[in-house]
Design an enzyme around this catalytic site. Structure first.
Site, short mmCIF file in Angstrom:
data_model
loop_
_atom_site.label_atom_id
_atom_site.label_comp_id
_atom_site.label_asym_id
_atom_site.label_seq_id
_atom_site.Cartn_x
_atom_site.Cartn_y
_atom_site.Cartn_z
N ASN A 1 -19.14 -40.31 20.72
CA ASN A 1 -18.89 -40.43 22.17
C ASN A 1 -19.55 -41.71 22.69
O ASN A 1 -20.77 -41.77 22.81
CB ASN A 1 -19.44 -39.20 22.87
CG ASN A 1 -19.23 -39.23 24.38
OD1 ASN A 1 -18.86 -40.27 24.94
ND2 ASN A 1 -19.46 -38.10 25.03
N CYS B 1 -18.74 -41.43 31.80
CA CYS B 1 -17.68 -41.52 30.79
C CYS B 1 -16.30 -41.77 31.40
O CYS B 1 -15.36 -42.13 30.68
CB CYS B 1 -17.66 -40.27 29.94
SG CYS B 1 -19.24 -39.95 29.15
N HIS C 1 -10.77 -39.28 26.66
CA HIS C 1 -12.17 -39.62 26.40
C HIS C 1 -12.58 -38.93 25.10
O HIS C 1 -12.30 -37.75 24.90
CB HIS C 1 -13.03 -39.15 27.57
CG HIS C 1 -14.50 -39.25 27.29
ND1 HIS C 1 -15.06 -40.35 26.69
CD2 HIS C 1 -15.53 -38.37 27.51
CE1 HIS C 1 -16.36 -40.16 26.55
NE2 HIS C 1 -16.66 -38.96 27.03
N1 COA Z 1 -27.33 -29.11 14.70
C1 COA Z 1 -27.54 -27.82 14.39
N2 COA Z 1 -27.67 -26.87 15.34
C2 COA Z 1 -27.57 -27.27 16.63
C3 COA Z 1 -27.36 -28.60 17.00
C4 COA Z 1 -27.24 -29.54 15.98
N3 COA Z 1 -27.02 -30.85 16.22
N4 COA Z 1 -27.29 -28.68 18.34
C5 COA Z 1 -27.47 -27.43 18.81
N5 COA Z 1 -27.64 -26.57 17.78
C6 COA Z 1 -27.86 -25.13 17.81
C7 COA Z 1 -28.43 -24.68 19.13
O1 COA Z 1 -29.83 -24.84 19.16
C8 COA Z 1 -27.99 -23.24 19.16
O2 COA Z 1 -28.88 -22.51 18.36
P1 COA Z 1 -29.37 -21.06 18.85
O3 COA Z 1 -28.12 -20.24 18.94
O4 COA Z 1 -30.30 -20.66 17.77
O5 COA Z 1 -30.02 -21.28 20.17
C9 COA Z 1 -26.64 -23.24 18.45
O6 COA Z 1 -26.61 -24.49 17.70
C10 COA Z 1 -25.46 -23.21 19.37
O7 COA Z 1 -25.66 -24.18 20.39
P2 COA Z 1 -24.65 -24.34 21.56
O8 COA Z 1 -25.18 -25.35 22.52
O9 COA Z 1 -24.26 -23.00 22.10
O10 COA Z 1 -23.38 -24.91 20.78
P3 COA Z 1 -21.95 -25.14 21.33
O11 COA Z 1 -20.99 -24.41 20.47
O12 COA Z 1 -21.85 -24.97 22.80
O13 COA Z 1 -21.74 -26.69 21.00
C11 COA Z 1 -21.75 -28.83 22.05
C12 COA Z 1 -22.58 -27.66 21.58
C13 COA Z 1 -22.68 -29.86 22.67
C14 COA Z 1 -21.07 -29.44 20.83
C15 COA Z 1 -20.69 -28.36 23.06
O14 COA Z 1 -21.31 -27.57 24.05
C16 COA Z 1 -19.97 -29.47 23.71
O15 COA Z 1 -19.27 -30.21 23.06
N6 COA Z 1 -20.10 -29.63 25.05
C17 COA Z 1 -19.50 -30.73 25.74
C18 COA Z 1 -20.38 -31.90 25.57
C19 COA Z 1 -19.74 -33.20 25.94
O16 COA Z 1 -18.58 -33.42 25.73
N7 COA Z 1 -20.55 -34.07 26.49
C20 COA Z 1 -20.13 -35.37 26.83
C21 COA Z 1 -19.72 -35.43 28.21
S1 COA Z 1 -19.02 -36.97 28.57
#
Ligand code: COA
Length: 330
Positions: free
Chosen positions: A283, A112, A253
């Site tokens: 993204n 990215c 980004h």
């Molecule tokens: N819809 C519904 N529930 C979802 C889901 C979705 N699309 N994706 C994950 N969940 C659930 C998980 O299974 C988890 O459930 P559980 O508590 O029963 O296990 C719960 O939601 C929380 O998941 P978690 O991963 O802790 O959520 P989060 O608040 O950390 O958010 C992201 C997840 C991916 C949005 C966040 O971590 C993030 O933005 N990270 C950076 C990613 C990024 O920018 N990547 C690109 C890099 S260039």
């Protein structure tokens, strides 16, 4: 050393819009979850357009905006982690399609952060006088490495391409840049390529099927992003005599609205300084910054003399930022 100016921008995105509600029909998710955790409402997904086609579209649009011909290009760099082919490179394929017969061409993978890496590399060639005009493209089709049964990643990633033309100029357009990486954290965001496989490998274990898809430890990437984004922004200002309050626009980004808001908060900046289009595009990895840059340019959001910081992070893990003075216009 010569000055480097940004003289044109372009972009190209697939036509198909996929909304959060569309995704809720494929995986167990909801518009409410995606919007509240990421800010994304919809994204563009290829229905057949290739990475090369998107890159070519962005290239043509950038050349038109720069008012130069493809033959003026000395260098084409395509930042991509989702090329159509190992060979030839996407950059060479763009060269063929647009007729940039005088250009040296290669691809670069910094995930990215790829577009910022590409601009940085191209700038060095122009500063030293080796080349006069360079086209840098960020082109991605993350949809082809996304597991469409994995709700933790398929709601985030999307397709598109953006580009910019850099040229030796009178004014100092590119003021400073920093790029960096932390390979120790590489396991947070992965997508395997082919394993060793050849006539001499008799060990069947190497033939075991491996995932072809992106894996992400979202929380670790999140922690990395909210730390490096503000750091990169401050580092690009070091030694320039320009302070954060002088900056007119920050183009981050487009990964997650919460990451952008957290960076703004850490820097004590109003969130409105950060341009955000991720609700509409999701993204698009290395394409996200040039698509946003082009969108702002085409909407006349920049005036001559504006100071702009591009800042990104991504797989590798990688990070980078660039401070630009807008030198186009009246
Ligand atoms: N819809 C519904 N529930 C979802 C889901 C979705 N699309 N994706 C994950 N969940 C659930 C998980 O299974 C988890 O459930 P559980 O508590 O029963 O296990 C719960 O939601 C929380 O998941 P978690 O991963 O802790 O959520 P989060 O608040 O950390 O958010 C992201 C997840 C991916 C949005 C966040 O971590 C993030 O933005 N990270 C950076 C990613 C990024 O920018 N990547 C690109 C890099 S260039």
């Amino acid at each position: 050393m010569f000055n480097v100016e940004l003289i044109g921008t372009g972009s190209c995105i697939p036509e198909k819009v996929v909304t959060n509600d569309d995704l809720a029909k494929i995986v167990d998710t909801s518009d409410e979850w995606i919007t509240s955790r990421t800010g994304i409402k919809e994204r563009r997904i290829s229905t057949g357009e290739t990475t090369t086609e998107l890159a070519v579209g962005a290239a043509r649009s950038a050349l038109e905006s720069a008012r130069i011909s493809a033959e003026d290009l000395d260098l084409i760099i395509v930042a991509t982690l989702t090329p159509d082919d190992y060979l030839p490179s996407t950059a060479c394929q763009v060269q063929k399609h647009i007729g940039a017969d005088n250009a040296a061409c290669f691809d670069l993978n910094a995930a990215c952060t790829g577009f910022i890496y590409g601009l940085t590399v191209a700038s060095q060639f122009i500063r030293t006088g080796m080349y006069k005009t360079a086209l840098v493209i960020g082109a991605e089709e993350l949809s082809k490495i996304t597991d469409w049964t994995d709700r933790t990643t398929c709601v985030l990633f999307a397709d598109g391409a953006g580009a910019a033309v850099l040229q030796r100029g009178e004014q100092q357009g590119i003021i400073s840049e920093i790029i960096g990486s932390d390979g120790n954290k590489g396991d947070c965001l992965t997508c395997p390529a082919l394993p060793p496989r050849n006539y001499f490998i008799r060990d069947d274990s190497t033939k075991e099927s491996r995932s072809e898809y992106v894996y992400m430890n979202g929380r670790e990437v999140y922690k990395f992003a909210v730390t490096v984004m503000p750091e990169c922004i401050l580092k690009t200002l070091e030694g320039t005599g320009i302070s954060l309050s002088d900056i007119d626009h920050i183009i981050p980004h487009q990964a997650n609205l919460r990451i952008i808001d957290a960076a703004a908060k850490k820097l004590n900046l109003d969130a409105s300084k950060f341009y955000v289009n991720l609700p509409r595009f999701g993204n698009t990895s290395g394409a996200s910054i040039p698509i946003a840059l082009d969108e702002m340019a085409k909407a006349n959001r920049f005036k001559k003399g504006d100071l702009i910081i591009l800042v990104g992070f991504g797989g590798g893990l990688t990070y980078g930022a660039m401070l630009i003075k807008w030198t186009m216009g009246e």
